[in-house]
Design an enzyme around this catalytic site. Structure first.
Site, short mmCIF file in Angstrom:
data_model
loop_
_atom_site.label_atom_id
_atom_site.label_comp_id
_atom_site.label_asym_id
_atom_site.label_seq_id
_atom_site.Cartn_x
_atom_site.Cartn_y
_atom_site.Cartn_z
N TYR A 100 0.87 -1.19 0.00
CA TYR A 100 0.00 0.00 0.00
C TYR A 100 0.90 1.24 0.00
O TYR A 100 1.87 1.31 0.77
CB TYR A 100 -0.89 0.03 1.26
N GLU A 183 -3.05 7.66 -4.31
CA GLU A 183 -2.95 6.35 -3.65
C GLU A 183 -2.76 5.23 -4.66
O GLU A 183 -3.42 5.21 -5.70
CB GLU A 183 -4.23 6.10 -2.84
#
Ligand code: GDP
Ligand code: MN
Length: 361
Positions: A100, A183
């Site tokens: 992530y 992101e």
């Protein structure tokens, strides 16, 4: 404003972050001519702006042979209440590990906050809850154009060597696109390399107007010409030409025109200390704009002297079009030069603008 996954990936690609080969379709049949670029399996991803699409059935891994019918079925669905209007069809990745990675605006420190977790793929909120030690964060001064190497090592640890270039690129995107969130989840490790398998970019709404202005600037030939003369200039599409000294005064003039129901034809800031040749050039340039019927020339003398401006106005020689408001340094001399020459003169910008809007009604 949240970009769709494929728009976000287009940006990532432009900055050199690897993304899977993919194509956006709006009806299932559009997939047909592209089937050749894919391997045996195709990932169909509903372009709906909701988190956890995977779990909600918005991501289908299809065999090539029935990818079109699977796409058809996905188009018929709603994902968390949102109908599927677009599908991103991508090559299927053999994912080994999922990380992530994100950059967001941290409101408490008012700095970009970089987040990295070795456990990616799933929602970061869940990771933060269940294994908080797995989530690494650093803040970076917004004044820095790059993430400093020591900060990259803090964030990425042993993965710094492989991932630092991607973090740097994402940071550039975050800054240059005025994002409040950039992101990548998952950042997928495969045998063929590391890919952004999913991407989410949210752009600051307040920055969009500025971006549009920057995009529009220097696009028209006139804007290039005006900039070559040293003016700050933007083409607009109304009937009232605008010349001011100082960006603030010029913008206030445009606002006032709008307030009285008119439309400005342009933004032209002659700059500080403009002499008669510059003023003449500015008046001629704006007078020559298609559709311009009157010009509001709004000068607040300081470094710029009103008598010098008046000479420039006279040199341009089009009294019927120019409405003049002169105030400040050498105001009386400037007004004396223009007196009796056919120019409409005003004490305040308010009066000048009101008259200009009236004049073209
Ligand atoms: P989200 O659920 O909206 O976040 O959608 P993502 O695009 O992140 O996909 C969710 C999950 O689907 C990923 O974390 C992967 O585990 C899986 N996934 C997506 N694309 C692929 C792919 O090409 N190959 C494999 N093996 N898994 C994928
Ligand atoms: Mn995701």
């Amino acid at each position: 404003m949240r970009l769709s996954e494929h728009e976000a990936k287009e940006i990532l690609k432009g900055y050199g972050i690897p993304v899977p080969v993919g194509v956006v379709i709006r009806v299932a049949g559009e997939l047909e001519p592209h089937l050749g670029v894919f391997g045996d399996q195709i990932v169909l991803k509903a372009q709906v702006a909701v988190g956890g699409r995977g779990k909600a059935g918005g991501i289908v891994i299809a065999e090539k042979a029935d990818a079109i019918s699977q796409a058809e079925a996905l188009f018929g669905k709603e994902i968390r209440g949102i109908p599927v209007k677009e599908i991103l069809a991508e090559e299927h990745l053999e994912i080994g590990k999922e990380y992530y990675l994100s950059i967001a605006v941290d409101r408490s420190s008012r700095m970009p906050l970089l987040l990295f977790a070795e456990a990616g793929g799933i929602e970061i909120e869940a990771v933060a809850r269940e294994q908080p030690e797995a989530v690494k964060t650093i803040t970076v001064s917004p004044l820095l154009a790059e993430v400093p190497p020591f900060a990259l090592r803090d964030l990425l640890g042993g993965m710094a060597k492989d991932l630092a270039p991607i973090v740097n690129k994402l940071y550039r995107i975050f800054r240059e696109k005025d994002a409040i969130l950039a992101e990548i989840n998952p950042l997928a490790v495969t045998k063929k390399g590391i890919f952004a398998a999913d991407a989410k970019i949210i752009v600051d709404e307040s920055a969009l107007a500025r971006q549009r202005l920057e995009k529009g600037r220097a696009q028209t030939g006139r804007e290039r010409e005006a900039e070559a003369h040293g003016f700050s200039y933007v083409d607009l599409d109304g009937e009232i030409g605008v010349i001011g000294n100082g960006a603030g005064l010029t913008m206030a003039t445009i606002d006032l025109i709008a307030l009285y129901g008119g439309r400005a034809a342009n933004f032209l800031d002659v700059g500080g200390g403009a002499d008669r040749t510059r003023v003449k050039k500015a008046v001629q340039l704006v007078a020559g704009l298609p559709g311009v019927r009157v010009i509001v020339l709004n000068i607040l003398g300081g470094i710029t002297r009103c008598d010098e401006v008046a000479k420039g106005i006279l040199d341009a020689g089009i009294p019927q079009k120019v409405m003049v408001r002169l105030a400040g340094v050498n105001e009386d001399e400037g007004k004396a030069l223009l007196a009796g020459k056919g120019y409409m003169m005003f004490e305040t910008m308010d009066e000048a603008v009101k008259e200009a809007v009236e004049a073209i009604r």
